[in-house]
Design an enzyme around this catalytic site. Structure first.
Site, PDB file in Angstrom:
ATOM      1  CG  HIS A  42     -22.772 -43.628 -19.589  1.00 41.51           C
ATOM      2  ND1 HIS A  42     -23.355 -43.210 -20.615  1.00 41.51           N
ATOM      3  CD2 HIS A  42     -21.788 -42.786 -19.309  1.00 41.51           C
ATOM      4  CE1 HIS A  42     -22.710 -42.138 -20.931  1.00 41.51           C
ATOM      5  NE2 HIS A  42     -21.826 -41.825 -20.112  1.00 41.51           N
TER       6      HIS A  42
ATOM      7  CB  CYS B 175     -24.727 -39.424 -19.911  1.00 36.27           C
ATOM      8  SG  CYS B 175     -23.328 -38.580 -20.775  1.00 36.27           S
TER       9      CYS B 175
ATOM     10  CD  GLU C  73     -24.108 -34.493 -21.857  1.00 35.54           C
ATOM     11  OE1 GLU C  73     -23.400 -33.851 -21.283  1.00 35.54           O
ATOM     12  OE2 GLU C  73     -24.600 -35.772 -21.391  1.00 35.54           O
TER      13      GLU C  73
HETATM   14  N1  CAA Z   1      -2.558 -49.605 -28.039  1.00 33.20           N
HETATM   15  C1  CAA Z   1      -3.433 -50.034 -27.039  1.00 33.20           C
HETATM   16  N2  CAA Z   1      -3.640 -49.239 -26.027  1.00 33.20           N
HETATM   17  C2  CAA Z   1      -3.175 -48.168 -25.818  1.00 33.20           C
HETATM   18  C3  CAA Z   1      -2.084 -47.589 -26.654  1.00 33.20           C
HETATM   19  C4  CAA Z   1      -1.621 -48.499 -27.660  1.00 33.20           C
HETATM   20  N3  CAA Z   1      -0.845 -48.123 -28.537  1.00 33.20           N
HETATM   21  N4  CAA Z   1      -1.675 -46.316 -25.996  1.00 33.20           N
HETATM   22  C5  CAA Z   1      -2.437 -46.219 -24.989  1.00 33.20           C
HETATM   23  N5  CAA Z   1      -3.257 -47.243 -24.712  1.00 33.20           N
HETATM   24  C6  CAA Z   1      -4.317 -47.321 -23.694  1.00 33.20           C
HETATM   25  C7  CAA Z   1      -4.019 -46.806 -22.323  1.00 33.20           C
HETATM   26  O1  CAA Z   1      -3.170 -47.960 -21.615  1.00 33.20           O
HETATM   27  C8  CAA Z   1      -5.173 -46.518 -21.717  1.00 33.20           C
HETATM   28  O2  CAA Z   1      -5.773 -47.783 -21.295  1.00 33.20           O
HETATM   29  P1  CAA Z   1      -6.204 -48.009 -19.659  1.00 33.20           P
HETATM   30  O3  CAA Z   1      -7.390 -46.975 -19.320  1.00 33.20           O
HETATM   31  O4  CAA Z   1      -6.712 -49.440 -19.739  1.00 33.20           O
HETATM   32  O5  CAA Z   1      -5.060 -47.852 -18.843  1.00 33.20           O
HETATM   33  C9  CAA Z   1      -6.176 -46.090 -22.892  1.00 33.20           C
HETATM   34  O6  CAA Z   1      -5.222 -46.483 -24.062  1.00 33.20           O
HETATM   35  C10 CAA Z   1      -6.446 -44.506 -22.750  1.00 33.20           C
HETATM   36  O7  CAA Z   1      -5.216 -43.941 -22.622  1.00 33.20           O
HETATM   37  P2  CAA Z   1      -4.707 -42.562 -21.769  1.00 33.20           P
HETATM   38  O8  CAA Z   1      -5.465 -42.668 -20.513  1.00 33.20           O
HETATM   39  O9  CAA Z   1      -3.520 -42.260 -21.942  1.00 33.20           O
HETATM   40  O10 CAA Z   1      -5.639 -41.537 -22.608  1.00 33.20           O
HETATM   41  P3  CAA Z   1      -5.837 -40.172 -22.553  1.00 33.20           P
HETATM   42  O11 CAA Z   1      -5.202 -39.657 -21.224  1.00 33.20           O
HETATM   43  O12 CAA Z   1      -5.573 -39.524 -23.874  1.00 33.20           O
HETATM   44  O13 CAA Z   1      -7.460 -40.096 -22.508  1.00 33.20           O
HETATM   45  C11 CAA Z   1      -9.710 -40.289 -21.560  1.00 33.20           C
HETATM   46  C12 CAA Z   1      -8.519 -40.924 -21.997  1.00 33.20           C
HETATM   47  C13 CAA Z   1      -9.368 -39.765 -20.074  1.00 33.20           C
HETATM   48  C14 CAA Z   1     -10.853 -41.061 -21.351  1.00 33.20           C
HETATM   49  C15 CAA Z   1     -10.103 -39.185 -22.650  1.00 33.20           C
HETATM   50  O14 CAA Z   1     -10.563 -39.886 -23.802  1.00 33.20           O
HETATM   51  C16 CAA Z   1     -11.362 -38.326 -22.164  1.00 33.20           C
HETATM   52  O15 CAA Z   1     -11.171 -37.291 -21.427  1.00 33.20           O
HETATM   53  N6  CAA Z   1     -12.516 -38.678 -22.817  1.00 33.20           N
HETATM   54  C17 CAA Z   1     -13.742 -37.853 -22.240  1.00 33.20           C
HETATM   55  C18 CAA Z   1     -14.298 -38.249 -20.896  1.00 33.20           C
HETATM   56  C19 CAA Z   1     -14.959 -39.388 -20.687  1.00 33.20           C
HETATM   57  O16 CAA Z   1     -15.433 -39.986 -21.348  1.00 33.20           O
HETATM   58  N7  CAA Z   1     -14.899 -39.901 -19.206  1.00 33.20           N
HETATM   59  C20 CAA Z   1     -15.572 -41.271 -18.951  1.00 33.20           C
HETATM   60  C21 CAA Z   1     -16.047 -40.980 -17.727  1.00 33.20           C
HETATM   61  S1  CAA Z   1     -17.337 -39.599 -17.318  1.00 33.20           S
HETATM   62  C22 CAA Z   1     -18.752 -40.232 -18.381  1.00 33.20           C
HETATM   63  O17 CAA Z   1     -19.063 -41.426 -18.531  1.00 33.20           O
HETATM   64  C23 CAA Z   1     -19.788 -39.249 -18.851  1.00 33.20           C
HETATM   65  C24 CAA Z   1     -19.609 -38.909 -20.184  1.00 33.20           C
HETATM   66  O18 CAA Z   1     -20.302 -39.642 -20.854  1.00 33.20           O
HETATM   67  C25 CAA Z   1     -18.593 -37.925 -20.624  1.00 33.20           C
END
Ligand code: CAA
Length: 389
Positions: free
Chosen positions: A237, A106, A74
């Protein structure tokens, strides 16, 4: 199988500190320790070619034995010329080879793999092999929530009627697809855009749909115990390690398991060793997790069934299965992947940010005069990409 990752990486704890985030959020919260970041002489083509060369060498396979080459990606380098054609040239594959590129986020590599399986099973291969390469450089905007889920790498696989690693089971596959807007990259953007939390929901919904479809196709759904205990390991994945944990929890809940996390280390843990060191490599991500499982699982998996879940945003997903072959683990160990990962160099955050800026203009960079070697991107001349061989 062959695997290529960049020679440089960023430590996620360093990135967290630079972004004013607790390191625990990236390392434990997302389950990523390091992410591969390629320098300017590396692109989707060079990663694909390096992984493909490793696959051919490891299987003692001549380029002339390849009758089908498909690159799933991609993050292609051209709107018209496929990455696969560059790989053909760099590897010296035969002109009697069908060659193209597939795209579905992916899932693109899995689409190619499934088609290669049909090509082999139909008899069209006539004894020749398919070379399937998944190659990507995952890139989100600096400072965005997606930034710690970047990565880069390629996995190449040879598909034949005499598989040495895993026999993928005919008919045992379940597909789920749905038009959703969870993750995309407009034609004008180098950075992927994502509705992060929604993408997690879409992934889990697709897992559920594909898993149910697999159960119908494979049968035996009414047996004793959790359905997924029919697998010695589950490979999901892996956009980031925590996503695999969420996936496993969901799948075991579907199985009616009242303690859905209890089997995580046993069934999933070994598949995450390498992804946690490389980050998201999009199309190759699940296959890197498979390599990780075969390379690091201490138990003998010979004759055992592995469940595989591939997800591509947008979306299309597939749950399928395979049986590990005698000697497969030794073959993957012999690739020396852990040692290669250990030899990489860490980038400081300012170095990483410089690389990110420089990569924005890679497609127009004038080709360097100095001749390099080993499948390196040198720049463009007369709008043509130049590679060192
Ligand atoms: N210590 C330990 N854990 C902590 C922490 C700390 N100090 N602070 C936060 N966390 C944890 C949170 O509790 C959360 O865990 P859970 O999901 O178990 O609740 C985790 O860290 C992440 O925190 P947030 O959800 O607040 O993080 P965020 O909102 O900043 O971003 C995300 C997370 C949405 C995944 C972001 O990284 C993102 O958009 N990533 C890209 C999209 C992606 O990968 N999506 C996956 C599905 S799509 C797919 O698989 C296709 C692909 O390849 C892209």
């Amino acid at each position: 199988m062959g695997v290529a990752v960049p020679d440089t990486y960023v430590e996620l704890a360093d990135l967290a500190m630079a972004r004013g985030v607790a390191p625990g959020k990236y390392v434990d919260g997302l389950g990523v320790t390091r992410m591969g970041v390629p320098l300017v002489d590396e692109d989707t083509v060079t990663l694909a070619a390096r992984a493909a060369r490793m696959a051919l060498e490891s299987a003692h396979c001549s380029p002339d034995d390849i009758g089908l080459l498909v690159v799933g990606t991609e993050t292609a380098v051209d709107h018209s010329k496929p990455v696969a054609s560059y790989v053909q040239g760099l590897l010296g594959l035969s002109t009697r080879c069908r060659i193209f590129e597939t795209k579905h986020a992916c899932y693109g590599g899995t689409a190619a793999l499934q088609m290669a399986l049909d090509w082999v099973r139909s008899g069209s291969a006539k004894g020749r092999k398919a070379l399937i390469v998944c190659s990507d450089i995952a890139r989100y905007g600096v400072g965005t929530p997606g930034e710690p889920t970047q990565g880069a790498g390629a996995v190449a696989m040879l598909v034949s009627d005499h598989p040495a690693l895993v026999v993928l089971e005919a008919g045992k596959t379940g597909v789920y697809s749905k038009d959703v807007m969870d993750f995309w990259r407009p034609l004008y953007s180098k950075d992927a855009l994502v509705d992060g939390h929604y993408s997690v929901e879409c992934y889990l919904a697709a897992l559920e749909g594909a898993y149910r479809a697999y159960q119908e196709a494979a049968g035996d759904a009414g047996g004793e115990g959790a359905y997924s205990d029919r697998f010695a390991a589950l490979v999901y994945h892996v956009p980031y390690g925590k996503m695999s944990r969420k996936a496993h929890r969901h799948l075991r809940t579907l199985d009616g398991d009242a303690a859905p996390d209890a089997s995580f280390d046993r069934l999933v843990g070994h598949s995450l060793v390498m992804p946690s060191q490389v980050g998201n490599i999009y199309t190759g991500s699940m296959y890197l997790a498979l390599a990780s499982l075969l390379s690091s699982a201490p138990e003998d998996l010979t004759g055992k069934r592995v469940g595989l879940f591939s997800y591509g945003s947008g979306s299309c997903a597939e749950f399928f299965s395979g049986v590990v072959q005698d000697g497969a683990q030794a073959r993957v160990k012999a690739l020396g992947l852990e040692a290669r990962l250990a030899r990489r160099r860490a980038l400081s955050i300012p170095e990483y940010e410089d690389v990110m800026r420089a990569r924005e203009h890679l497609d127009e960079r004038p080709a360097a005069d100095a001749a390099g070697s080993g499948f390196r991107y040198q720049g463009t001349r007369d709008h043509k990409r130049i590679y060192a061989t």
